[in-house]
Design an enzyme around this catalytic site. Sequence first.
Site, PDB file in Angstrom:
ATOM      1  N   ILE A 190      31.187  36.813  35.443  1.00 45.28           N
ATOM      2  CA  ILE A 190      32.284  37.213  34.565  1.00 45.28           C
ATOM      3  C   ILE A 190      33.268  37.997  35.432  1.00 45.28           C
ATOM      4  CG2 ILE A 190      30.861  37.242  32.483  1.00 45.28           C
ATOM      5  CD1 ILE A 190      30.807  40.260  32.583  1.00 45.28           C
ATOM      6  N   ASP A 191      34.504  38.070  34.991  1.00 44.50           N
ATOM      7  CA  ASP A 191      35.552  38.678  35.819  1.00 44.50           C
ATOM      8  C   ASP A 191      35.236  40.131  36.152  1.00 44.50           C
ATOM      9  OD1 ASP A 191      36.897  36.299  35.611  1.00 44.50           O
ATOM     10  OD2 ASP A 191      38.277  36.985  34.049  1.00 44.50           O
ATOM     11  N   ASN A 192      35.734  40.578  37.300  1.00 41.00           N
ATOM     12  CA  ASN A 192      35.527  41.965  37.718  1.00 41.00           C
ATOM     13  C   ASN A 192      36.005  42.954  36.662  1.00 41.00           C
ATOM     14  OD1 ASN A 192      34.639  40.846  40.085  1.00 41.00           O
ATOM     15  ND2 ASN A 192      36.383  41.502  41.327  1.00 41.00           N
TER      16      ASN A 192
END
Length: 474
Positions: free
Chosen positions: A258-260
Amino acid sequence: MQKPVASVVSLCPQLWHRHFRRAPLLPRARGLPSSSPILTRRRSVLPRSTSTHLAAVSTAAAAAAAPSATPYPVYDRLLPCPLQDDPPRIEHLVAREDEVAADFIARSLGLPPLYAADLIEFGAVYYALVAPQPPPYASPEHFRLFREVTEPSVLRRRASIKGKTVREAQKTFRVTDPNQRLEAGTYLRVHVHPKRFPRCYQIDWKSRVIAVADEYVVLDKPAATSVGGATDNIEESCAVFTSRALGLETPLLTTHQIDNCSEGCVVLSKTKEFCSVFHGLIREKQVKKLYLALTTAPVSTGTITHYMRPVNRAPRLVSEDCIERWHLCQMEVLDCSKVPWPSSSIRKAYNVNGCGWPQQEAAYECKINLLTGKTHQIRAQLAAIGAPIIGDSAYMTAAMAAMANPSINPFGRERLSYNSEEEKEAAVEAWIASHGKEPKSVIGLQASEISWDHEGKHHSYKAGVPWWWQDPDS
């Protein structure tokens, strides 16, 4: 051949002074003197096309400058982690004789030897047996050096590349040991300022663990962290820090991303076998992922469909129209409710980017069933329908630009007609330019639930309360 070395060092004379002259003394790391100059700064990642320099070191220069090979001790990761970015810097080197990796990097770039060793420990150094083709804008000297080290008569004398095509020999791999021997002609790409993740050092990682099973660990990932690390930093990651917090001898492996800037449920594998199993479940769409998205505008329930441009860089562009070879993106909005806009104390506590959205009377919490899993999919799709996620500086600016001028989006409903491909390409570049920079902190997106069935058992996990409902003073 002294000149190329000097040119590398002279790239950033101000950086040298800021980097080391004023470097604070850090906590003593195992096996290192406390006053050693070591990696303490950060850079933002650049695309490879913006890389800086190709340098070759002559045998004579190497012999004159080379210190004796030093066995570097094992040491812990370095603290404190910097909070500010350093200027981007990626260097390209070619060894002209057999070398020790860390010594060669330190001497060629004018870096302290322990700094070079740190870069290797971080995973910030890559090698290839044969140097790749320089970019078109490279200097004549770069091309001369490339031709020299890739001359067929030179390559034929190298036993290490026998049986390989040139393309195969140009494939890059990480340098994993500061004492790794480099054969003459080996190419190195050095990310001098790795991307850093200071949030890793602020987290109580044990408290973020949702479940520990025989084959996997479920983590409530904090925002501003990377699941498995960056291209130039494999140490400061959720997988590494969770492994240490749990005292695991074998590091955890990533099964999905998942995105940072997002938070929420992430499954980390204890074994390669379960990694393979989980990847198979994802491919077969057997893993269900529910997200909570805090948007700036209401979103209608139902399935939202877009098609994403197949270019592996941000921002991700989407279109409602089906375009050949573009990727299908679908998500189902299960519910959308009006909620208070996060208070100033919450926004300050979580470092939420305001992004300049003009209407902040209310926000909207959407429950989303992710049907396809493309990078930035939820963020790009919500922005495309005029309901960007709060704090998402990368996509909100484009949504505001489209509000002011709907025709600016070349893939939107009110797009213009273009007289040529060149005109359309210019419009695409203008649309990309209207997007902002990737958020450095949290956005209103949480991977709230994850579930799957395997070998007759149902596995289901939920993340904690999302940041926008938390009390920053508690």
